[in-house]
Design an enzyme around this catalytic site. Structure first.
Site, PDB file in Angstrom:
ATOM      1  N   LYS A  79       0.838  -1.204   0.000  1.00 14.54           N
ATOM      2  CA  LYS A  79       0.000   0.000   0.000  1.00 14.54           C
ATOM      3  C   LYS A  79       0.873   1.255   0.000  1.00 14.54           C
ATOM      4  O   LYS A  79       1.910   1.292   0.670  1.00 14.54           O
ATOM      5  CB  LYS A  79      -0.925  -0.032   1.224  1.00 14.54           C
ATOM      6  CG  LYS A  79      -1.979   1.077   1.249  1.00 14.54           C
ATOM      7  CD  LYS A  79      -2.910   0.898   2.446  1.00 14.54           C
ATOM      8  CE  LYS A  79      -3.953   1.993   2.532  1.00 14.54           C
ATOM      9  NZ  LYS A  79      -4.875   1.812   3.673  1.00 14.54           N
ATOM     10  N   SER A 154      -9.871   1.758   2.967  1.00 10.71           N
ATOM     11  CA  SER A 154      -9.005   2.549   2.114  1.00 10.71           C
ATOM     12  C   SER A 154      -7.978   1.719   1.336  1.00 10.71           C
ATOM     13  O   SER A 154      -7.368   2.217   0.391  1.00 10.71           O
ATOM     14  CB  SER A 154      -8.248   3.571   2.969  1.00 10.71           C
ATOM     15  OG  SER A 154      -7.377   2.926   3.889  1.00 10.71           O
ATOM     16  N   SER A 178     -10.099  -0.763   7.038  1.00 14.53           N
ATOM     17  CA  SER A 178      -9.529  -0.547   5.709  1.00 14.53           C
ATOM     18  C   SER A 178      -8.808  -1.732   5.095  1.00 14.53           C
ATOM     19  O   SER A 178      -8.407  -1.674   3.945  1.00 14.53           O
ATOM     20  CB  SER A 178      -8.583   0.655   5.738  1.00 14.53           C
ATOM     21  OG  SER A 178      -9.303   1.847   5.891  1.00 14.53           O
TER      22      SER A 178
END
Length: 485
Positions: A79, A154, A178
């Protein structure tokens, strides 16, 4: 054979038996990224040359019959709020566009030590604030099961990369859901560990008392493998706990006889899609048939968790994001009169709407006159929610719920309805507020879209989660589903 569809443990076996080279695996994934990512939008940066170089090094070791490490030759996506030395780390924000990490996060170091091949940096909601990955400043990530739907957020790019066969494993971060919510929407397995189980060193902070790095994989065994690699004490992160990390592979047994599972009524009330409820209830029946003792339970303070979460996380975000000021690094406005103007315009132009909304909320609840009324009260509620979970875990080994009240929603459907967007995390937020671990894994399909089952346990009981999740997974075939994209 399509190498991109295989699990990490399947690829490891093939590498051990010299049935495939690490370079072949890496090139297969890079070809896949080049083929599909213009539609899926999982990656913000791809490290092609470095990945191939690392793969060749691993092949050289295999030729010499050197022992493989835990992740040797396994492609991993990271990420884009987790530092990887020499790669960008933008947090999907214009304010960090062009920023390159000068060092590795602790979790990145661990992956490199175990010879995982880092393919690149993954798309996300800006500064990890969002539930759909629509808040990325650079591109839209789309759900591999239906390109008209969001992947969740997210860590949407992290889920898309695994579900879309653009990485075998990925890392996301979970502040309020997330990792788990996008895992649910994309039909992969995602873990939010106990707060303090995995280091946050080198991860850009959103909510410092909530953030946790979490792994995603195609099945429970893959998720357990990556957790074993990255978990443990880090002296650079004083919130990590000096507690032995079990061999999670030993938890992957089908024996759950006598395990006590609670079903909290608060997670099955209004707002839960009836078909999601049905899928989760069917999963509970499987666990019961396999020997678990299932009983109802109650977590009466869950209704207050979402409010407490947004107060606490926004307050922490307003403090953490104060460092992005246009002075030291990142975006700087070109039109300014003085130093104050640089701060004001750089932040106004560099941050997106959702980030600005949460900074304003956080600043408000921390301001004189409102600190006691909001922030301090939210901390008290958090303590009571933790007590609620501790009471339940005296009676149960785990509790089970849906991961999200619905399947993946359409792109744009909730973009202008902030409350509806926030409610998509209503079943994941309480776990984050309490700091306990939880795992999401697929438990059904509704109109071609995956449904997620959430299993929650007590502090540092990730082994219990892996045991129950593996037992369920091996009784069904949902983990074998692959998005036909």
């Amino acid at each position: 054979m399509d190498l991109t569809k295989l699990t990490a443990h399947e690829l490891k076996d093939m590498l051990s038996n010299k049935e495939v080279k690490a370079e072949e695996i890496t090139k297969a994934f890079l070809d896949r990224i080049n083929l599909v990512d213009n539609k899926l939008g999982a990656y913000l940066y791809v490290s092609e040359e470095e990945a191939i170089k690392k793969a060749k090094e691993i092949d050289g070791k295999i030729e010499k019959n050197e022992e493989l490490k835990a992740l040797s030759g396994i492609p991993v996506g990271i990420k884009d709020n987790i530092n990887v030395k020499g790669m960008q780390n933008t947090c999907a924000s214009k304010i960090l566009e062009g920023y390159t990490s000068p060092y590795d996060a602790h979790v990145t170091e661990k992956i490199k030590q175990e010879e995982g091949i880092i393919l690149g940096k993954l798309n996300m909601d800006e500064f990890a604030m969002g539930s759909s990955t629509e808040n990325s400043a650079f591109k839209l990530a789309k759900n591999p099961w239906d390109l008209e739907r969001v992947p969740g957020g997210s860590s949407g790019g992290s889920a898309v990369a695994v579900a879309g066969s653009e990485a075998t494993l990925s890392l996301g971060t979970d502040t309020g859901g997330s990792v788990r919510q996008p895992a649910s929407f994309c039909g992969v397995v995602g873990l939010k560990p106990t707060y303090g189980r995995i280091s946050r060193s080198g991860v850009v902070a959103f909510g410092s008392t909530l953030d946790q790095v979490g792994p995603m994989g195609k099945d429970v065994e893959d998720c357990a493998l990556l957790t074993s690699v990255i978990a443990g004490l880090d002296k650079k992160d004083f919130t990590t706990v000096d507690k032995e990390v079990p061999d999670y592979k030993k938890s992957l047994t089908k024996d759950i006889k006598g395990k006590r599972i609670g079903i909290p009524k608060e997670f099955f009330g209004d707002g839960l899609d009836k078909n999601v409820r049905k899928s989760v209830e069917e999963a509970i029946k499987v666990l019961e048939a396999n020997g678990a003792e299932v009983k109802p339970c109650s977590l009466p303070l869950m209704d207050y968790a979402l409010s407490a979460y947004y107060i606490i996380s926004s307050a922490e975000a307003s403090s953490n994001l104060a460092r992005f000021d246009g002075i030291r690094y990142g975006y700087r406005s070109k039109n300014f009169k003085d130093a104050k103007d640089i701060y004001l315009k750089s932040r106004s132009e560099g941050f997106g709407d959702e980030v600005k909304r949460r900074i304003m909320l956080g600043t408000y609840v921390l301001s004189a006159g409102y600190y006691d009324a909001y922030y301090k009260k939210a901390l008290k509620v958090r303590k009571l929610i933790k007590d609620d979970f501790q009471r339940v875990f005296k009676e149960f080994d785990a509790i089970v719920s849906p991961t999200s009240p619905t399947t993946a929603f359409k792109v744009g459907e909730k973009k202008d309805d902030v409350m509806s967007m926030y409610l998509s995390d209503i079943y994941t937020v309480p776990i984050s507020v309490a700091g306990v671990p939880a795992i999401s894994l697929p438990c059904g399909m509704i109109d071609g879209l995956p449904v997620g089952l959430q299993i929650i346990s007590d502090y540092f009981k990730e082994d219990v989660l892996f045991n129950l999740a593996y037992n369920y997974e091996q009784s069904v075939d949902f983990h074998k589903m692959r998005a036909d994209f």
